[in-house]
Design an enzyme around this catalytic site. Structure first.
Site, PDB file in Angstrom:
ATOM      1  N   ILE A 122      33.109  21.828  43.148  1.00  0.00           N
ATOM      2  CA  ILE A 122      34.105  21.685  41.959  1.00  0.00           C
ATOM      3  C   ILE A 122      35.473  21.223  42.319  1.00  0.00           C
ATOM      4  O   ILE A 122      36.345  21.437  41.349  1.00  0.00           O
ATOM      5  CB  ILE A 122      33.865  23.318  41.294  1.00  0.00           C
ATOM      6  CG1 ILE A 122      34.254  24.346  42.299  1.00  0.00           C
ATOM      7  CG2 ILE A 122      32.831  23.421  40.751  1.00  0.00           C
ATOM      8  CD1 ILE A 122      34.394  25.664  41.670  1.00  0.00           C
ATOM      9  N   GLY A 123      35.667  21.076  43.446  1.00  0.00           N
ATOM     10  CA  GLY A 123      37.127  20.465  43.959  1.00  0.00           C
ATOM     11  C   GLY A 123      37.126  20.232  45.196  1.00  0.00           C
ATOM     12  O   GLY A 123      36.240  20.368  45.985  1.00  0.00           O
ATOM     13  N   CYS A 124      37.939  19.427  45.422  1.00  0.00           N
ATOM     14  CA  CYS A 124      38.301  19.046  47.093  1.00  0.00           C
ATOM     15  C   CYS A 124      39.749  18.810  47.126  1.00  0.00           C
ATOM     16  O   CYS A 124      40.407  18.686  46.422  1.00  0.00           O
ATOM     17  CB  CYS A 124      37.390  17.831  47.345  1.00  0.00           C
ATOM     18  SG  CYS A 124      37.942  16.197  46.517  1.00  0.00           S
ATOM     19  N   ASN A 179      42.906  18.246  51.015  1.00  0.00           N
ATOM     20  CA  ASN A 179      42.695  17.863  52.452  1.00  0.00           C
ATOM     21  C   ASN A 179      42.027  18.792  53.215  1.00  0.00           C
ATOM     22  O   ASN A 179      41.765  18.755  54.405  1.00  0.00           O
ATOM     23  CB  ASN A 179      44.174  17.523  52.870  1.00  0.00           C
ATOM     24  CG  ASN A 179      44.771  16.245  52.251  1.00  0.00           C
ATOM     25  OD1 ASN A 179      43.826  15.552  51.694  1.00  0.00           O
ATOM     26  ND2 ASN A 179      45.856  15.946  52.551  1.00  0.00           N
ATOM     27  N   PHE A 180      42.107  20.179  52.738  1.00  0.00           N
ATOM     28  CA  PHE A 180      41.736  21.427  53.459  1.00  0.00           C
ATOM     29  C   PHE A 180      40.073  21.160  53.753  1.00  0.00           C
ATOM     30  O   PHE A 180      39.589  21.823  54.494  1.00  0.00           O
ATOM     31  CB  PHE A 180      41.893  22.418  52.996  1.00  0.00           C
ATOM     32  CG  PHE A 180      41.207  22.976  51.370  1.00  0.00           C
ATOM     33  CD1 PHE A 180      40.032  23.308  51.560  1.00  0.00           C
ATOM     34  CD2 PHE A 180      41.872  22.425  50.256  1.00  0.00           C
ATOM     35  CE1 PHE A 180      39.245  23.348  50.423  1.00  0.00           C
ATOM     36  CE2 PHE A 180      41.310  22.505  49.538  1.00  0.00           C
ATOM     37  CZ  PHE A 180      40.232  23.058  49.089  1.00  0.00           C
ATOM     38  N   GLU A 194      36.659  21.328  50.919  1.00  0.00           N
ATOM     39  CA  GLU A 194      35.907  21.389  49.542  1.00  0.00           C
ATOM     40  C   GLU A 194      36.005  22.887  48.833  1.00  0.00           C
ATOM     41  O   GLU A 194      36.259  23.733  49.623  1.00  0.00           O
ATOM     42  CB  GLU A 194      34.251  21.221  49.609  1.00  0.00           C
ATOM     43  CG  GLU A 194      34.368  19.867  50.305  1.00  0.00           C
ATOM     44  CD  GLU A 194      32.725  19.625  50.215  1.00  0.00           C
ATOM     45  OE1 GLU A 194      32.253  18.353  50.543  1.00  0.00           O
ATOM     46  OE2 GLU A 194      31.560  20.526  49.779  1.00  0.00           O
ATOM     47  N   LEU A 195      36.026  22.916  47.368  1.00  0.00           N
ATOM     48  CA  LEU A 195      36.018  24.074  46.923  1.00  0.00           C
ATOM     49  C   LEU A 195      34.703  24.009  46.133  1.00  0.00           C
ATOM     50  O   LEU A 195      34.323  23.105  45.512  1.00  0.00           O
ATOM     51  CB  LEU A 195      36.976  24.065  45.799  1.00  0.00           C
ATOM     52  CG  LEU A 195      37.039  25.393  44.973  1.00  0.00           C
ATOM     53  CD1 LEU A 195      37.484  26.729  45.530  1.00  0.00           C
ATOM     54  CD2 LEU A 195      37.764  25.305  43.788  1.00  0.00           C
ATOM     55  N   LYS A 239      35.923  28.416  49.293  1.00  0.00           N
ATOM     56  CA  LYS A 239      36.776  27.421  49.813  1.00  0.00           C
ATOM     57  C   LYS A 239      36.135  27.231  51.277  1.00  0.00           C
ATOM     58  O   LYS A 239      35.952  28.008  52.015  1.00  0.00           O
ATOM     59  CB  LYS A 239      38.250  27.743  49.945  1.00  0.00           C
ATOM     60  CG  LYS A 239      39.011  27.897  48.647  1.00  0.00           C
ATOM     61  CD  LYS A 239      40.517  28.054  48.874  1.00  0.00           C
ATOM     62  CE  LYS A 239      41.208  27.139  49.536  1.00  0.00           C
ATOM     63  NZ  LYS A 239      42.600  27.357  49.608  1.00  0.00           N
ATOM     64  N   ASP A 287      55.367  26.476  46.912  1.00  0.00           N
ATOM     65  CA  ASP A 287      54.368  25.709  46.281  1.00  0.00           C
ATOM     66  C   ASP A 287      54.266  25.819  45.112  1.00  0.00           C
ATOM     67  O   ASP A 287      53.143  25.601  44.661  1.00  0.00           O
ATOM     68  CB  ASP A 287      52.970  25.569  47.057  1.00  0.00           C
ATOM     69  CG  ASP A 287      52.326  24.240  46.961  1.00  0.00           C
ATOM     70  OD1 ASP A 287      52.928  23.359  46.508  1.00  0.00           O
ATOM     71  OD2 ASP A 287      50.938  24.119  47.017  1.00  0.00           O
TER      72      ASP A 287
END
Length: 381
Positions: A50-52, A54-55, A57-58, A73, A164
């Protein structure tokens, strides 16, 4: 510009919150490896991406014991700038007592990845801003501001600075949940201890620091290469509040040949924009807030109650009721789990904190359920 490597109830659940690794990462018996079913820990099934960032994937996940959706995560163990474990440590430092922090259910290795399992939240303020045609009313901004001052005060009380601030990192709870009206703070990948754990003293003032944060919202002193402290988190919040009220900020959309030059232009424009001009046509309290936080000393503890009172008094003067009737209430909110409405939290991770942007975001809706990145850099937004 070089990206610095970091300095760095609802229901009862069968797993203990913050359970640390037990090296569980397996495929449930009876499921073939080709099925793609993967487990994190003893009871979290890994679902769709459901997301990505630099760290890594989510992923959407599910607690098979409670049937609840979660966010997972995944960060490659061999990441050049691993930060998931540090973020987990900061969540532990923050504890579970503070309002508006996601629950963390598990951290541990999972094959070639480190995995952190968190509470699935709703969409980010940036998603909701898009949903509301990119302007929030004063009432909505004040309800957000009053809550976020308390969030930041709590983070600072745990000896951390956030570094942040951006709308993608503040999420509402899932729809239908008793916390759906609460603004949550997520993604502590760029956080830093401002009180030395050994000496118990404030970190020293330094200059010539690399930029950390999102260029659109960061403080003027951050642009100048000064070490960040509590004052910088509050100034960045002030810039974000004005972004919500105005629809954009004067330093958006600037062009330059290099990232370094663009950062410089953003910082110069920010410095050269008088607070009165930035806050023109809006209540004087917005300018008062920014003047106060920009005058704070590096080591100074902000008067959070004074700032909250600025906004609560304005709220009452306008005759508003703190009923959580935000501008997005009543609008349809997409979700990553089909019929389970606002889990939108599963927004995609765009921690562009590690890709630089300075233009309107063009990501798909629901970008930031846990938009944590693992590198630290400045985001040009």
């Amino acid at each position: 510009m070089d990206h610095p490597s970091r300095e760095k109830d609802e229901r009862q659940r069968t797993t203990k919150p913050m359970a640390q690794r037990s090296a569980h990462c397996s495929r449930p018996s009876g499921s073939s490896s080709s099925s793609g079913v993967l487990m994190v820990g003893p009871n979290f099934r890994v679902g769709k991406k459901i997301g990505c960032g630099n760290f890594g994937e989510l992923r959407l996940g599910k607690n098979l014991y409670t049937n609840e959706y979660v966010a997972i995560k995944l960060e490659p163990i061999k990441s050049r700038a691993p930060q998931l474990h540090l973020e987990y440590r900061f969540y532990k430092q923050l504890g579970s007592a503070g309002e508006g922090l996601p629950q963390v259910y598990y951290f541990g290795p999972c094959g070639k990845y480190n995995a952190m399992v968190l509470e699935l939240l709703g969409p980010s303020l940036e998603d909701l801003f898009d949903l509301c045609d990119r302007t929030f009313t004063l009432k909505t901004v004040l309800m957000i501001a009053i809550q976020l001052l308390s969030r930041m005060e709590y983070v600072h009380s745990k000896n951390l600075i956030y570094r942040d601030v951006k709308p993608e990192n503040f999420l509402i709870g899932r729809q239908g949940n008793k916390k759906e009206h609460v603004i949550h703070i997520i993604d502590f990948g760029l956080a830093k201890e401002y009180i030395d754990p050994e000496t118990k003293k404030h970190i020293p003032y330094r200059e010539h620091k690399s930029l950390t944060g999102t260029a659109r919202y960061m403080s003027i002193n951050t642009h100048l290469g000064k070490e960040q402290s509590r004052r910088d988190d509050l100034e960045a919040l002030g810039h974000m509040f004005m972004y919500f009220l105005r629809g954009s900020l004067p330093w958006q959309g600037l062009k330059a040949d290099t990232l370094k030059e663009r950062y410089q232009k953003i910082g110069d424009t920010k410095r050269n924009t008088p607070i009165e001009a930035l806050c023109e046509n809006f209540p004087e309290e917005m300018a008062t807030y920014l003047r106060y936080v920009r005058r704070l000393d590096f080591f100074e503890k902000p008067d959070y109650e004074y700032l909250r009172t600025l906004f609560t008094d304005l709220f009452e003067k306008k005759g508003y009721t703190f009923d959580y009737a935000y501008d997005w209430v009543g609008r349809p909110i997409p979700t990553p789990v089909g019929s389970v409405h606002v889990d939108s939290g599963a927004s995609a991770i765009t921690r562009e904190s590690h890709t630089h942007r300075d233009r309107p975001s063009q990501q798909q809706p629901l970008r930031n359920q846990f938009s944590s990145s693992t590198n630290q850099t400045s985001n040009l937004k």
